[in-house]
Each structure stands twice: as C-alpha cells, then as structure tokens.
Design a protein around this motif. Structure first.
Motif, PDB file in Angstrom:
ATOM      1  N   LEU A  17      33.953  74.344  30.205  1.00 14.28           N
ATOM      2  CA  LEU A  17      35.015  73.367  29.961  1.00 14.28           C
ATOM      3  C   LEU A  17      34.675  72.016  30.587  1.00 14.28           C
ATOM      4  N   ALA A  18      33.957  72.055  31.696  1.00 19.83           N
ATOM      5  CA  ALA A  18      33.588  70.807  32.375  1.00 19.83           C
ATOM      6  C   ALA A  18      32.433  70.099  31.671  1.00 19.83           C
ATOM      7  N   HIS A  19      31.588  70.874  30.981  1.00 16.44           N
ATOM      8  CA  HIS A  19      30.415  70.285  30.309  1.00 16.44           C
ATOM      9  C   HIS A  19      30.266  70.946  28.931  1.00 16.44           C
ATOM     10  N   SER A  65      42.128  74.575  32.042  1.00 16.68           N
ATOM     11  CA  SER A  65      41.787  74.626  33.457  1.00 16.68           C
ATOM     12  C   SER A  65      42.495  73.460  34.137  1.00 16.68           C
ATOM     13  N   CYS A  66      43.352  73.766  35.113  1.00 17.40           N
ATOM     14  CA  CYS A  66      44.134  72.693  35.722  1.00 17.40           C
ATOM     15  C   CYS A  66      44.757  73.150  37.034  1.00 17.40           C
ATOM     16  N   GLU A  70      34.953  78.000  33.081  1.00 19.43           N
ATOM     17  CA  GLU A  70      35.302  76.719  33.702  1.00 19.43           C
ATOM     18  C   GLU A  70      34.124  75.746  33.665  1.00 19.43           C
ATOM     19  N   LYS A 104      41.639  70.183  32.026  1.00 20.10           N
ATOM     20  CA  LYS A 104      40.576  70.303  31.028  1.00 20.10           C
ATOM     21  C   LYS A 104      41.026  71.320  29.992  1.00 20.10           C
ATOM     22  N   GLU A 105      40.903  70.965  28.701  1.00 19.78           N
ATOM     23  CA  GLU A 105      41.381  71.819  27.624  1.00 19.78           C
ATOM     24  C   GLU A 105      40.280  72.034  26.589  1.00 19.78           C
ATOM     25  N   PHE A 106      40.313  73.206  25.982  1.00 20.43           N
ATOM     26  CA  PHE A 106      39.311  73.544  24.973  1.00 20.43           C
ATOM     27  C   PHE A 106      39.998  74.414  23.926  1.00 20.43           C
TER      28      PHE A 106
END
Length: 246
Positions: free
Chosen positions: A138-140, A15-16, A135, A3-5
C-alpha cells in the motif's frame, strides 16, 4: 496518513490511524476485518467494549459505528468487503467467490463485532507477516501489487476463518485457567443471589475495576464479561422454569 487500495470494486484495503477510520463514513456500509498493527486501548461499539493490543483482530459489520480510546497511537490495517459487488463477481478465476464464502462464514454468528486472538501460533505469525506485506504494498504500489495483495487477502481471510470460525462457542470450563475459573464462579454465585447485578456492581464486589475485570475475562475465555453474564442469566432462567414445571 490514510492509505487506500481498491481492487475491482470488491476489496477495499485501508491502512490508517484508528481515529481516521472512526471519523470516516466511507466504509460504514461494508463488512470489515481489522488488524491492529500497533497500539493498545479500548474499542467500544453500542453498549459493549473490547480491550485490544497489537495483533488483535476485530470483525466489523455495517451500521455499528466504532469508537477507539487509544492508550497510545493505534494503527490498523482493515480489509473491507462489499457483499453485493463481491457476490456478483462470479468469475471463478478471480478467486473472489471463494473468498466471499469464507467472509460470510466469519460473519454468520450473531456477534457482529468481537476481538479474538488466533489459536495457532503458526497462523498468527503468518497473519502478522501477510499484514506487513500488504502494508508495504500500500505504501509503494507497483504493477504487481494488485495480484500480490489479492492473494494475500485471500490467504488472510482463510487463516482467520480457520482460527475464529467457532470462537463464539464457549470453551469447556475445564480448559480455563484456575484464576479464570475462580472469577467465573464468583460471577455466577453473585448472579444466583441477584441476577440483576450490573457489571460495575460485580466489579466493585470483586474489588476490581470494570475494565480490568472485563480484560481478565476476555483473555481467559475469549468472550466479553457481558456475553458470559447474559449466558449465566439465561441458564438461571431455564433452571427456574424447570423448577416450576417439576
């Protein structure tokens, strides 16, 4: 799943799983602060290695590829900083300029990659919560995520700086535990007899594995065994020079 932002081309949050970051070349030219959110293992870079556990923090510099040997699945939240773009973000309202000054302070020491624990328990708890918050964002990703993540990153950077800025300076020997003092004294005595001993040879002489010896030293001093041996060798060389000049 990675997940990238990205925020204004100056902050990149990733996040990975550790192997995903290791295989990616996208962030190789950036500075990074990596937080281990889950897992344990050994991180290697060039000729050195660090044992890590959950909540460990690593500083990553451009041009030095990393390799993870995970004992079980390792997840990371890594904040990457582009020094050129962020230096050009002169708008004082953005807060990026102050953040980047803190980042430069963190990376101002010769050791480009090191693992440390935060000294303050309160700060450690705060960092853990901020990492979880980021985190979740980043997920939502929502409309408010940009400002919330930016403010969280700025706080994270300053908490890390406050705890780690002087971590490259050796702690006074009196602050080490009795067990750590014993190990360091044994290492020093071996090098006095033969300064060319390798880490593996020292570990064998102490009836320990190289991994366990390095892990014990890192936990006891905050430095790698390689760094301590290098300092001891420098001290021995200076002592010999003084003897010759006497």
């Amino acid at each position: 799943m990675m997940k990238e932002f990205n925020i204004d081309q100056t902050l990149n949050l990733v996040s990975c799983e550790a192997r995903e970051l290791e295989k990616s070349s996208r962030y190789g030219g950036l500075f990074g602060i990596a937080f281990v959110t889950e897992g344990e293992g050994v991180l290697s870079c060039d000729d050195d290695s660090w044992h890590y556990e959950e909540q460990a923090i690593f500083l990553l510099s451009p041009g030095h590829p990393i390799h993870f040997k995970s004992f079980y699945r390792t997840n990371l939240l890594t904040i990457f900083f582009d020094p050129f773009r962020i230096a050009g973000a002169a708008d004082p309202l953005s807060g990026f300029s102050g953040m980047f000054r803190a980042v430069r302070d963190l990376f101002s020491v010769p050791s480009f990659l090191r693992q440390n624990e935060l000294r303050s328990e309160t700060d450690r708890l705060a960092v853990t919560q901020l990492v979880r918050l980021i985190e979740t964002e980043l997920a939502h990703v929502q409309e408010s995520s940009r400002e919330l993540v930016t403010n969280s990153v700025a706080l994270l950077v300053n908490l890390v700086k406050r705890n780690l800025a002087d971590s490259h300076r050796p702690e006074p020997a009196a602050q080490y535990s009795e067990e750590t003092d014993r190990v360091l004294n044994d290492v020093r005595k071996m090098l006095q007899r033969n300064e060319h001993l390798t880490i593996q040879e020292i570990a064998v002489a102490m009836d320990m594995s190289q991994y366990n010896l390095n892990k014990m030293v890192i936990k006891g001093t905050g430095e790698t065994l390689k760094a301590i041996i290098g300092r001891y060798r420098s001290e021995l060389a200076r002592a010999r020079l003084l003897d010759l000049q006497a």
